[in-house]
Design an enzyme around this catalytic site. Structure first.
Site: not given
Length: 157
Positions: A45-47
């Site tokens: 999700p962060c990437s």
């Protein structure tokens, strides 16, 4: 206590680093900047969230944003490698809050020991101007990217 609009942004701890342990992060004392809190570098999700801030950096700058800081509760070598993988030449700052001290000072930590091994940052975005928090957006669940998506934050400027 969680930061809220009108709160003064706490000073970054000596352990908030960018690029190396000798490079302590300081935030601008004047002007507008954005802080993005993410649970973990290299997580899916962060990437998928952070590239929106890299791609839209010119639009943020056009709305008066001087800097964007991505804060992850990871070590400085991991955040440096993450930046190199996502946008090595990007002006977006990738910062390591290795102990979680900064996100704890914001009241935006959560226990991710079941998946990520320790305390991590909630997924949030904060618009800060002249050292004062103007707006804060916090996802209801760490994997979600709704109110903290770059396009949504741009709409709020």
């Amino acid at each position: 206590m969680t930061i809220a609009p009108g709160s003064k942004l706490p000073a970054p701890p000596a352990t908030l680093w960018e690029g190396g342990p000798e490079k302590q992060v300081t935030f601008p004392s004047s002007g507008k900047f954005i802080i993005i809190g993410v649970p973990g570098a290299f997580t899916p999700p962060c990437s998928s969230q952070v590239p929106g801030y890299i791609a839209n950096y010119p639009q943020f700058a056009a709305k008066g944003v001087k800097d964007i800081y991505v804060i992850a509760v990871n070590d400085v070598f991991v955040t440096k490698a993450w930046k190199e993988s996502l946008g090595k030449d990007s002006p977006v700052h990738f910062c390591a809050d290795s102990t979680g001290e900064f996100v704890k000072s914001l009241g935006l930590e959560f226990d991710a020991s079941g998946l990520l091994g320790n305390i991590r940052s909630k997924r949030f975005a904060a618009i800060v101007e002249d050292g004062v928090v103007k707006k804060v957006f916090v996802e209801d669940e760490p994997p979600n990217i709704t109110v903290t998506a770059a396009e949504k934050v741009l709409e709020e400027l």
